[in-house]
Design an enzyme around this catalytic site. Structure first.
Site: not given
Ligand code: BG6
Length: 468
Positions: A172, A370
């Site tokens: 990111e 993701e």
């Molecule tokens: C992304 C990151 O921003 O979102 C992860 O690459 C992160 O590391 C994921 O865990 C989800 O966000 P959160 O705050 O729910 O853990």
């Protein structure tokens, strides 16, 4: 969906691996938080808006559970698994002696994945900056950290290139201009006169690191593919008022396209350069020889997608003290969409829109690394079950959107790797914000239990997405 579509799941070392004090690992920024209660306290009061979690030393303990975990992934039919390498497990101080135990650990993990026909998708840097580089060079603020990174990635390519075909550079990194102080150990506020110069330098250094890794990967591993990883934050105009449309355009430009234009078109855009010059920064012209080198161009674009936002002239509801990275740039609420219990809009159509936008603009294959629904609602029942219909519903809608983008809009997509496939610690600092198909009982030695979504996802993979 094509037959070689990479169905799987995704994790990162600092949130999932544990074993922080084992195998000769050096301290990263997150280990410092675990060891330094004062820093942990500051973090819990909102330092960088992150990290209520006080201890990252064990997390989901993949370090000791990897064989069991890979077995479970294989049972679900995973074709790919995204993980990151902890820089300080390879180079405990970031740039000094190599830690052979660390090399052996990851080699074992990759071999085990390969034995189960699971492709590792490996992020080289997922935020766990070596503490020693923070102490000596302020992390990415110092060009010396870029030199250290060069050494680190060469070791990774040399040692793991025989197992790993898919690499991602920096997690990111399109957010770096928004959050430049993260992982530098410096507290620089937007009010400081030094801020712009600082932010651009950190951003620029990460970009040099990115281009170097891509070029080196192509040189050392001609069969491999390497991509960037961006946080998506697709914005719609709140209304059809051209003012709102323009604000949405600016949002998408600043958070997504400025960065991808740089990576895919061989340099900072004219607009970007002029902005830097206007802010009296000369950084854009330093060490840029690699930027336009064809062998430093990525092979695919990977991204996270959780929600969309709205932009407009209406008074912004963006919360400066918001708990999560994503909410830091959350703009206006979309009246048409429902939200998760963490306030993230649920917008599967946005995923299809984003995939079309990215593919049409850059003509590179995409990889979704993701996506998912983080909730506190997962309850381990007495008979050790977790009923998570909300997760199935969320993923079903998003996979449907991916299918439409691929099958109807002809977008090229390499795979779908939802986040936290086995529960892990949230980056926003709440370990009970769970995303997984597999429940991790943090109160009982990180024991693993299949949730209802486990069998559902297994069937999705078995039918190549036909049965949702
Ligand atoms: C992304 C990151 O921003 O979102 C992860 O690459 C992160 O590391 C994921 O865990 C989800 O966000 P959160 O705050 O729910 O853990």
């Amino acid at each position: 969906m094509q037959n070689d579509f990479l169905w799987g799941g995704s994790t990162s070392a600092f949130q999932f691996e544990g074993g922080a004090n084992e195998g000769g690992k050096g301290d990263s920024f997150y280990d410092t938080i675990s060891k330094n209660s004062k820093l942990a306290q500051e973090s819990s009061e909102g330092w960088m808006g992150l990290n209520k979690i006080k201890d990252y030393s064990v997390t989901s303990d993949f370090y000791h559970h990897y064989e069991e975990d890979i077995q479970l992934m294989a049972e679900m039919g995973f074709k790919a698994f995204r993980m990151s390498i902890a820089w300080t497990r390879i180079l405990p101080t970031g740039d000094g002696e190599i830690n052979q135990t660390g090399i052996d650990f990851y080699s074992d993990v990759f071999k085990t994945l390969k034995e189960h026909d699971i492709e590792p998708v490996v992020t080289l840097y997922h935020w766990d900056m070596p503490q020693s580089l923070i102490d000596r060079y302020h992390g990415w603020y110092g060009i010396e950290t870029v030199e250290a990174f060069k050494k680190y990635v060469e070791i990774c390519f040399r040692e793991f290139g025989q197992y790993v075909k898919y690499w991602l550079t920096l997690n990111e990194n399109n957010l770096t201009l928004k959050l430049p102080a993260f992982g530098t150990g410096m507290k620089v506020s937007k009010k400081d006169s030094f801020y712009n110069e600082f932010a651009y330098r950190v951003y620029h250094n990460t970009n040099i690191a990115h281009f170097y890794a891509v070029k080196k990967c192509h040189e050392m591993l001609p069969e491999a593919k390497i991509g960037c990883m961006i946080a998506s934050s697709l914005s719609y105009p709140l209304t059809s008022d051209p003012e709102d449309v323009f604000m949405a355009l600016k949002h998408n430009q600043e958070l997504t396209y400025d960065y991808l234009d740089l990576l895919c078109r061989g340099g900072y855009t004219r607009k970007n350069k002029l902005e830097m010059e206007a802010k009296k920064s000369t950084i854009a012209s330093e060490n840029t020889d690699l930027f336009s080198n064809p062998s430093a161009k990525i092979d695919f674009i990977s991204f996270s997608y959780y929600f969309s936002v709205c932009s407009g002239t209406e008074q912004s509801s963006a919360d400066e003290n918001a708990e999560t990275l994503q909410m830091m740039y959350q703009a206006l609420k979309n009246p048409k969409l429902k939200e998760s219990s963490f306030g993230w809009t649920i917008d599967p159509k946005g995923l299809r829109i984003l995939m079309n936008e990215l593919y049409d603009r850059y003509q590179l294959p995409l990889m979704i690394v993701e996506n998912g629904l983080g909730v506190k609602d997962d309850i381990l029942t007495e008979d050790k079950k977790v009923h998570d219909p909300y997760r199935i519903e969320y993923l079903k809608q998003h996979i449907q959107a991916v299918k439409e983008a691929v099958d109807e809009d002809n977008v090229e997509c390499l795979g779908y790797l939802p986040w936290g496939c086995i529960d892990l610690y949230s980056a926003s600092g709440d370990r009970d914000k769970r995303y997984g198909f597999i429940y991790v009982d943090y109160e009982d030695n990180c024991k693993r239990y299949k949730k209802d979504s486990f069998n559902w996802y297994k069937n999705v993979i078995q039918t190549n997405g036909e049965e949702l």
